[in-house]
Scaffold this motif. Structure first.
Motif, PDB file in Angstrom:
ATOM      1  N   MET A   1       0.846  -1.164   0.000  1.00 51.96           N
ATOM      2  CA  MET A   1       0.000   0.000   0.000  1.00 51.96           C
ATOM      3  C   MET A   1       0.898   1.235   0.000  1.00 51.96           C
ATOM      4  N   LYS A   2       0.634   2.165  -0.872  1.00 50.83           N
ATOM      5  CA  LYS A   2       1.425   3.385  -0.985  1.00 50.83           C
ATOM      6  C   LYS A   2       0.733   4.513  -0.227  1.00 50.83           C
ATOM      7  N   ILE A   3       1.528   5.242   0.595  1.00 46.83           N
ATOM      8  CA  ILE A   3       1.029   6.416   1.306  1.00 46.83           C
ATOM      9  C   ILE A   3       2.012   7.563   1.116  1.00 46.83           C
ATOM     10  N   ASN A   4       1.567   8.752   1.482  1.00 47.28           N
ATOM     11  CA  ASN A   4       2.413   9.938   1.421  1.00 47.28           C
ATOM     12  C   ASN A   4       2.754  10.363   2.843  1.00 47.28           C
ATOM     13  N   LEU A   5       4.022  10.687   3.054  1.00 45.10           N
ATOM     14  CA  LEU A   5       4.489  11.132   4.359  1.00 45.10           C
ATOM     15  C   LEU A   5       4.916  12.580   4.263  1.00 45.10           C
ATOM     16  N   ARG A   6       4.606  13.342   5.315  1.00 43.85           N
ATOM     17  CA  ARG A   6       5.033  14.739   5.406  1.00 43.85           C
ATOM     18  C   ARG A   6       5.689  14.951   6.755  1.00 43.85           C
ATOM     19  N   TYR A   7       6.743  15.753   6.744  1.00 39.96           N
ATOM     20  CA  TYR A   7       7.496  16.044   7.957  1.00 39.96           C
ATOM     21  C   TYR A   7       7.565  17.561   8.119  1.00 39.96           C
ATOM     22  N   PHE A   8       7.357  18.036   9.341  1.00 42.99           N
ATOM     23  CA  PHE A   8       7.326  19.466   9.582  1.00 42.99           C
ATOM     24  C   PHE A   8       8.291  19.887  10.680  1.00 42.99           C
ATOM     25  N   ALA A   9       8.739  21.143  10.594  1.00 47.32           N
ATOM     26  CA  ALA A   9       9.548  21.809  11.613  1.00 47.32           C
ATOM     27  C   ALA A   9      10.799  20.997  11.954  1.00 47.32           C
ATOM     28  N   SER A  10      11.040  20.744  13.241  1.00 46.67           N
ATOM     29  CA  SER A  10      12.288  20.082  13.648  1.00 46.67           C
ATOM     30  C   SER A  10      12.390  18.648  13.134  1.00 46.67           C
ATOM     31  N   VAL A  11      11.263  17.993  12.903  1.00 48.71           N
ATOM     32  CA  VAL A  11      11.311  16.630  12.333  1.00 48.71           C
ATOM     33  C   VAL A  11      11.850  16.705  10.909  1.00 48.71           C
ATOM     34  N   ARG A  12      11.349  17.661  10.133  1.00 43.06           N
ATOM     35  CA  ARG A  12      11.833  17.850   8.756  1.00 43.06           C
ATOM     36  C   ARG A  12      13.322  18.185   8.754  1.00 43.06           C
ATOM     37  N   GLU A  13      13.741  19.066   9.658  1.00 40.49           N
ATOM     38  CA  GLU A  13      15.155  19.436   9.730  1.00 40.49           C
ATOM     39  C   GLU A  13      16.021  18.225  10.073  1.00 40.49           C
ATOM     40  N   THR A  68      -4.590   4.905  14.903  1.00 35.26           N
ATOM     41  CA  THR A  68      -5.369   5.277  13.718  1.00 35.26           C
ATOM     42  C   THR A  68      -4.962   4.437  12.523  1.00 35.26           C
ATOM     43  N   ARG A  69      -5.942   3.842  11.866  1.00 31.95           N
ATOM     44  CA  ARG A  69      -5.690   2.990  10.698  1.00 31.95           C
ATOM     45  C   ARG A  69      -5.273   3.837   9.506  1.00 31.95           C
ATOM     46  N   VAL A  70      -4.400   3.275   8.692  1.00 31.53           N
ATOM     47  CA  VAL A  70      -3.906   3.936   7.480  1.00 31.53           C
ATOM     48  C   VAL A  70      -4.409   3.152   6.273  1.00 31.53           C
ATOM     49  N   GLU A  71      -4.939   3.880   5.305  1.00 30.07           N
ATOM     50  CA  GLU A  71      -5.414   3.254   4.072  1.00 30.07           C
ATOM     51  C   GLU A  71      -4.568   3.740   2.900  1.00 30.07           C
ATOM     52  N   ALA A  72      -4.627   3.025   1.800  1.00 31.79           N
ATOM     53  CA  ALA A  72      -3.874   3.389   0.600  1.00 31.79           C
ATOM     54  C   ALA A  72      -4.182   4.836   0.216  1.00 31.79           C
ATOM     55  N   GLY A  73      -3.139   5.567  -0.128  1.00 33.94           N
ATOM     56  CA  GLY A  73      -3.284   6.948  -0.542  1.00 33.94           C
ATOM     57  C   GLY A  73      -3.344   7.950   0.593  1.00 33.94           C
ATOM     58  N   ALA A  74      -3.282   7.490   1.826  1.00 35.45           N
ATOM     59  CA  ALA A  74      -3.368   8.391   2.977  1.00 35.45           C
ATOM     60  C   ALA A  74      -2.145   9.298   3.048  1.00 35.45           C
ATOM     61  N   GLU A  75      -2.331  10.437   3.710  1.00 36.37           N
ATOM     62  CA  GLU A  75      -1.231  11.326   4.023  1.00 36.37           C
ATOM     63  C   GLU A  75      -1.008  11.257   5.526  1.00 36.37           C
ATOM     64  N   VAL A  76       0.186  10.885   5.937  1.00 34.99           N
ATOM     65  CA  VAL A  76       0.551  10.808   7.352  1.00 34.99           C
ATOM     66  C   VAL A  76       1.620  11.859   7.597  1.00 34.99           C
ATOM     67  N   ALA A  77       1.400  12.686   8.631  1.00 29.21           N
ATOM     68  CA  ALA A  77       2.325  13.771   8.931  1.00 29.21           C
ATOM     69  C   ALA A  77       2.878  13.635  10.345  1.00 29.21           C
ATOM     70  N   PHE A  78       4.129  14.041  10.504  1.00 29.31           N
ATOM     71  CA  PHE A  78       4.806  14.032  11.806  1.00 29.31           C
ATOM     72  C   PHE A  78       5.357  15.426  12.073  1.00 29.31           C
ATOM     73  N   PHE A  79       5.160  15.929  13.293  1.00 29.28           N
ATOM     74  CA  PHE A  79       5.649  17.249  13.654  1.00 29.28           C
ATOM     75  C   PHE A  79       5.766  17.366  15.164  1.00 29.28           C
ATOM     76  N   PRO A  80       6.594  18.304  15.624  1.00 34.68           N
ATOM     77  CA  PRO A  80       6.748  18.468  17.073  1.00 34.68           C
ATOM     78  C   PRO A  80       5.519  19.143  17.661  1.00 34.68           C
ATOM     79  N   PRO A  81       5.326  19.003  18.975  1.00 30.11           N
ATOM     80  CA  PRO A  81       4.214  19.728  19.612  1.00 30.11           C
ATOM     81  C   PRO A  81       4.417  21.237  19.417  1.00 30.11           C
ATOM     82  N   VAL A  82       3.335  21.946  19.322  1.00 28.83           N
ATOM     83  CA  VAL A  82       3.388  23.384  19.112  1.00 28.83           C
ATOM     84  C   VAL A  82       3.006  24.079  20.412  1.00 28.83           C
TER      85      VAL A  82
END
Length: 85
Positions: A1-13, A68-82
């Protein structure tokens, strides 16, 4: 199953990229399992997404927990607490 991942702020760095697409193995079907899979990459991935690190997660732009369940095509994002003030 293919998904998209996004990383923000300090995780991206830490991991050096803002987004990527990945093919998940069949047993990886929750946001927590995706995080665990990324940790197995080692290096900056293991450090930035380690279980003891405070990292927020979202699935399809909705805040979520590791169960939380992940399905094909989902976007999952990771980021630090704000924090704000």
């Amino acid at each position: 199953m293919k998904i998209n991942l996004r990383y923000f702020a300090s995780v991206r760095e830490a991991v050096g990229i803002g987004q990527e697409s990945v093919d998940l193995p069949g047993e990886v079907d929750t946001v927590g399992a995706v995080r665990g899979l990324l940790v197995t990459r080692g290096g900056p991935w293991a450090e930035a997404l380690a279980p003891q690190r405070a990292v927020r997660m979202a699935c399809n732009q909705v805040m979520c927990g590791p169960e939380t369940r992940v399905e094909a095509g989902a976007e999952v994002a990771f980021f630090p607490p704000v924090t704000g003030g």
